[in-house]
Design an enzyme around this catalytic site. Structure first.
Site, PDB file in Angstrom:
ATOM      1  N   HIS A   1      -1.408  -1.353  -4.299  1.00 20.37           N
ATOM      2  CA  HIS A   1      -2.658  -1.030  -3.684  1.00 20.37           C
ATOM      3  C   HIS A   1      -2.517   0.412  -3.422  1.00 20.37           C
ATOM      4  O   HIS A   1      -1.669   1.124  -2.695  1.00 20.37           O
ATOM      5  CB  HIS A   1      -2.525  -1.771  -2.098  1.00 20.37           C
ATOM      6  CG  HIS A   1      -3.936  -1.629  -1.443  1.00 20.37           C
ATOM      7  ND1 HIS A   1      -5.013  -2.248  -1.642  1.00 20.37           N
ATOM      8  CD2 HIS A   1      -4.283  -0.775  -0.659  1.00 20.37           C
ATOM      9  CE1 HIS A   1      -6.007  -1.896  -0.911  1.00 20.37           C
ATOM     10  NE2 HIS A   1      -5.432  -1.154  -0.198  1.00 20.37           N
TER      11      HIS A   1
ATOM     12  N   ASP B   1      -4.701   3.701  -1.800  1.00 21.24           N
ATOM     13  CA  ASP B   1      -5.626   3.950  -0.927  1.00 21.24           C
ATOM     14  C   ASP B   1      -6.294   5.551  -1.149  1.00 21.24           C
ATOM     15  O   ASP B   1      -5.584   6.326  -0.818  1.00 21.24           O
ATOM     16  CB  ASP B   1      -5.208   3.977   0.520  1.00 21.24           C
ATOM     17  CG  ASP B   1      -5.009   2.479   0.968  1.00 21.24           C
ATOM     18  OD1 ASP B   1      -5.904   1.608   0.869  1.00 21.24           O
ATOM     19  OD2 ASP B   1      -3.984   2.077   1.356  1.00 21.24           O
TER      20      ASP B   1
ATOM     21  N   GLY C   1       1.401  -2.191   4.038  1.00 23.16           N
ATOM     22  CA  GLY C   1       1.688  -0.862   4.041  1.00 23.16           C
ATOM     23  C   GLY C   1       2.835  -0.811   4.712  1.00 23.16           C
ATOM     24  O   GLY C   1       4.090  -0.631   4.156  1.00 23.16           O
ATOM     25  N   SER C   2       2.934  -0.491   6.002  1.00 23.14           N
ATOM     26  CA  SER C   2       4.016  -0.410   6.901  1.00 23.14           C
ATOM     27  C   SER C   2       5.153  -1.658   6.843  1.00 23.14           C
ATOM     28  O   SER C   2       6.207  -1.747   7.140  1.00 23.14           O
ATOM     29  CB  SER C   2       3.873  -0.227   8.160  1.00 23.14           C
ATOM     30  OG  SER C   2       2.496  -0.719   8.787  1.00 23.14           O
TER      31      SER C   2
ATOM     32  N   MET D   1     -12.189   4.652  -0.479  1.00 22.26           N
ATOM     33  CA  MET D   1     -12.723   4.936   0.720  1.00 22.26           C
ATOM     34  C   MET D   1     -13.091   6.267   0.801  1.00 22.26           C
ATOM     35  O   MET D   1     -12.934   7.246   1.309  1.00 22.26           O
ATOM     36  CB  MET D   1     -11.474   4.891   1.920  1.00 22.26           C
ATOM     37  CG  MET D   1     -11.144   3.339   2.324  1.00 22.26           C
ATOM     38  SD  MET D   1      -9.474   3.347   3.275  1.00 22.26           S
ATOM     39  CE  MET D   1      -8.473   3.529   1.677  1.00 22.26           C
TER      40      MET D   1
ATOM     41  N   MET E   1      -8.733   8.218  -0.155  1.00 16.11           N
ATOM     42  CA  MET E   1      -9.495   8.591   0.994  1.00 16.11           C
ATOM     43  C   MET E   1     -10.195   9.993   0.832  1.00 16.11           C
ATOM     44  O   MET E   1      -9.517  10.975   0.272  1.00 16.11           O
ATOM     45  CB  MET E   1      -8.717   8.546   2.268  1.00 16.11           C
ATOM     46  CG  MET E   1      -8.029   7.328   2.359  1.00 16.11           C
ATOM     47  SD  MET E   1      -7.227   7.269   4.157  1.00 16.11           S
ATOM     48  CE  MET E   1      -6.487   5.575   4.063  1.00 16.11           C
TER      49      MET E   1
ATOM     50  N   GLY F   1      -8.272   4.133   7.093  1.00 14.06           N
ATOM     51  CA  GLY F   1      -7.892   5.596   7.520  1.00 14.06           C
ATOM     52  C   GLY F   1      -6.652   5.945   7.515  1.00 14.06           C
ATOM     53  O   GLY F   1      -6.111   7.006   7.117  1.00 14.06           O
ATOM     54  N   PHE F   2      -5.873   5.026   8.221  1.00 11.77           N
ATOM     55  CA  PHE F   2      -4.402   5.007   8.623  1.00 11.77           C
ATOM     56  C   PHE F   2      -3.588   3.682   8.504  1.00 11.77           C
ATOM     57  O   PHE F   2      -4.465   2.833   8.603  1.00 11.77           O
ATOM     58  CB  PHE F   2      -4.242   5.663   9.959  1.00 11.77           C
ATOM     59  CG  PHE F   2      -4.938   6.924  10.180  1.00 11.77           C
ATOM     60  CD1 PHE F   2      -4.520   8.311   9.849  1.00 11.77           C
ATOM     61  CD2 PHE F   2      -6.294   6.829  10.676  1.00 11.77           C
ATOM     62  CE1 PHE F   2      -5.368   9.383   9.960  1.00 11.77           C
ATOM     63  CE2 PHE F   2      -7.132   7.982  10.751  1.00 11.77           C
ATOM     64  CZ  PHE F   2      -6.656   9.161  10.539  1.00 11.77           C
TER      65      PHE F   2
ATOM     66  N   HIS G   1      -8.481   1.032  -3.652  1.00 11.52           N
ATOM     67  CA  HIS G   1      -9.319   0.989  -2.893  1.00 11.52           C
ATOM     68  C   HIS G   1      -9.968   2.423  -2.674  1.00 11.52           C
ATOM     69  O   HIS G   1      -9.293   3.049  -2.045  1.00 11.52           O
ATOM     70  CB  HIS G   1      -8.576   0.607  -1.442  1.00 11.52           C
ATOM     71  CG  HIS G   1      -9.099   0.243  -0.112  1.00 11.52           C
ATOM     72  ND1 HIS G   1      -8.646   0.072   1.068  1.00 11.52           N
ATOM     73  CD2 HIS G   1     -10.648   0.215  -0.046  1.00 11.52           C
ATOM     74  CE1 HIS G   1      -9.323  -0.106   1.911  1.00 11.52           C
ATOM     75  NE2 HIS G   1     -10.588  -0.122   1.287  1.00 11.52           N
TER      76      HIS G   1
ATOM     77  N   GLY H   1      -0.213   1.350   9.684  1.00 13.34           N
ATOM     78  CA  GLY H   1       0.524   1.196  10.892  1.00 13.34           C
ATOM     79  C   GLY H   1      -0.629   0.785  12.174  1.00 13.34           C
ATOM     80  O   GLY H   1       0.036   0.968  13.223  1.00 13.34           O
TER      81      GLY H   1
ATOM     82  N   MET I   1     -11.404  -5.477   5.618  1.00 14.87           N
ATOM     83  CA  MET I   1     -10.332  -4.603   6.436  1.00 14.87           C
ATOM     84  C   MET I   1     -10.354  -5.260   7.901  1.00 14.87           C
ATOM     85  O   MET I   1     -11.079  -5.577   8.467  1.00 14.87           O
ATOM     86  CB  MET I   1     -11.073  -3.181   6.512  1.00 14.87           C
ATOM     87  CG  MET I   1     -11.341  -2.422   5.378  1.00 14.87           C
ATOM     88  SD  MET I   1      -9.910  -2.240   4.325  1.00 14.87           S
ATOM     89  CE  MET I   1      -9.073  -1.413   5.763  1.00 14.87           C
TER      90      MET I   1
ATOM     91  N   SER J   1       0.861  -1.244   0.036  1.00 18.86           N
ATOM     92  CA  SER J   1      -0.018   0.054   0.016  1.00 18.86           C
ATOM     93  C   SER J   1       0.967   1.316  -0.013  1.00 18.86           C
ATOM     94  O   SER J   1       1.582   1.399   0.975  1.00 18.86           O
ATOM     95  CB  SER J   1      -0.960   0.034   1.253  1.00 18.86           C
ATOM     96  OG  SER J   1      -1.386   1.284   1.348  1.00 18.86           O
TER      97      SER J   1
ATOM     98  N   ASP K   1      -6.609  -6.436   4.572  1.00 19.45           N
ATOM     99  CA  ASP K   1      -6.108  -5.227   4.252  1.00 19.45           C
ATOM    100  C   ASP K   1      -5.944  -4.540   5.792  1.00 19.45           C
ATOM    101  O   ASP K   1      -6.996  -4.327   6.467  1.00 19.45           O
ATOM    102  CB  ASP K   1      -7.029  -4.090   3.520  1.00 19.45           C
ATOM    103  CG  ASP K   1      -6.129  -2.874   3.324  1.00 19.45           C
ATOM    104  OD1 ASP K   1      -5.192  -2.602   3.882  1.00 19.45           O
ATOM    105  OD2 ASP K   1      -6.868  -2.043   2.755  1.00 19.45           O
ATOM    106  N   GLY K   2      -4.703  -4.303   6.291  1.00 21.93           N
ATOM    107  CA  GLY K   2      -4.962  -3.550   7.546  1.00 21.93           C
ATOM    108  C   GLY K   2      -3.994  -4.558   8.650  1.00 21.93           C
ATOM    109  O   GLY K   2      -4.250  -5.538   9.182  1.00 21.93           O
ATOM    110  N   GLY K   3      -2.630  -4.170   8.995  1.00 22.20           N
ATOM    111  CA  GLY K   3      -1.998  -4.573  10.232  1.00 22.20           C
ATOM    112  C   GLY K   3      -1.174  -6.088   9.799  1.00 22.20           C
ATOM    113  O   GLY K   3      -0.775  -6.870  10.824  1.00 22.20           O
TER     114      GLY K   3
END
Ligand code: DX5
Ligand code: ZN
Length: 218
Positions: A34, A36, A196-197, A69, A38, A143-144, A67, A146, A138, A9, A174-176
């Protein structure tokens, strides 16, 4: 090793060098890029829109996994298709006429995705399963980057994989996601992960992507 796709991402990329960052993750083995999007309304953050996506299109041939949002999404679908998106994912929560949006995306010649927030039950997509190419679960509140992975979503991933049955649908999470939990995510039924991170916080993106693949091999 279970084969799965990795979609870095670019929300976690260095925005002062966005083109170079996209080229770097392409060369490091990303399957999708990816992106994002927003709107500061559906989610409490603002990122990029069609002009930025269009500018990045010349940098890589990898599929753009966009994606959205944003609420509403439907009036903007054509702009994202024309900017170079390959997969366009809308949120079930942002779209009163989800089925129609998915049809519009396919009519634009793109793959249609639907995303679910952590609190949204999988049942909302029961009647659109034949109209989607990708389902994006998700595992953080969007939104963020990390944020910590929400284990409550593992059961949803498994249930959706059962609902998919033998349909040709990508199940992306998606996420973490990181090397420590990617095996659990894949075991639950995911066929693709966003990172992402876990990719961009490292200095060597080839190593970051390899660490995610290795996480699943252990
Ligand atoms: C969150 C975004 C994610 C995010 C993932 O709203 O949809 O794609 O960038 O970042 P990590 O992998 O750091 O959670
Ligand atoms: Zn995302």
């Amino acid at each position: 090793m279970t084969a799965f796709k990795i979609a870095p991402s670019i929300l976690s990329a260095d925005f002062t060098r966005l083109g170079e960052e996209v080229r770097a993750v392409d060369e490091a083995g990303a399957d999708y890029i990816h992106i994002d999007v927003m709107d500061g309304h559906f989610v409490p953050n603002l990122t990029f829109g069609p002009p930025v996506i269009g500018a990045l299109r010349s940098v890589t041939d990898k599929p753009f996994d966009v994606h959205l949002m944003i609420d509403p999404a439907q009036p903007y679908l054509r702009q994202y298709a024309e900017a170079g998106a390959d997969i366009i994912t809308v949120h079930a929560e942002a779209d009163t006429h989800l089925h129609r949006s998915l049809q519009v995306i396919r009519d634009l010649g793109k793959k249609a995705g639907v995303s679910l927030n952590p609190s949204t039950p999988e049942t909302v997509i029961e009647y659109v399963l034949d109209s989607v190419d990708l389902i994006l679960v998700m595992s953080v509140n969007p939104g963020f980057s990390g944020q910590a992975f929400l284990p409550s979503q593992l059961r949803k991933i498994s249930r959706i994989q059962e609902m998919i049955g033998d349909r040709d649908i990508e199940l992306e999470v998606d996420g973490g996601v990181n090397p420590s939990n990617v095996a659990t995510v894949i075991a639950a039924g995911a066929t693709a992960v966003v990172a992402g991170s876990a990719v961009f916080n490292g200095v060597d993106y080839t190593a970051s992507i390899a660490a995610l693949r290795r996480g699943c091999a252990d």
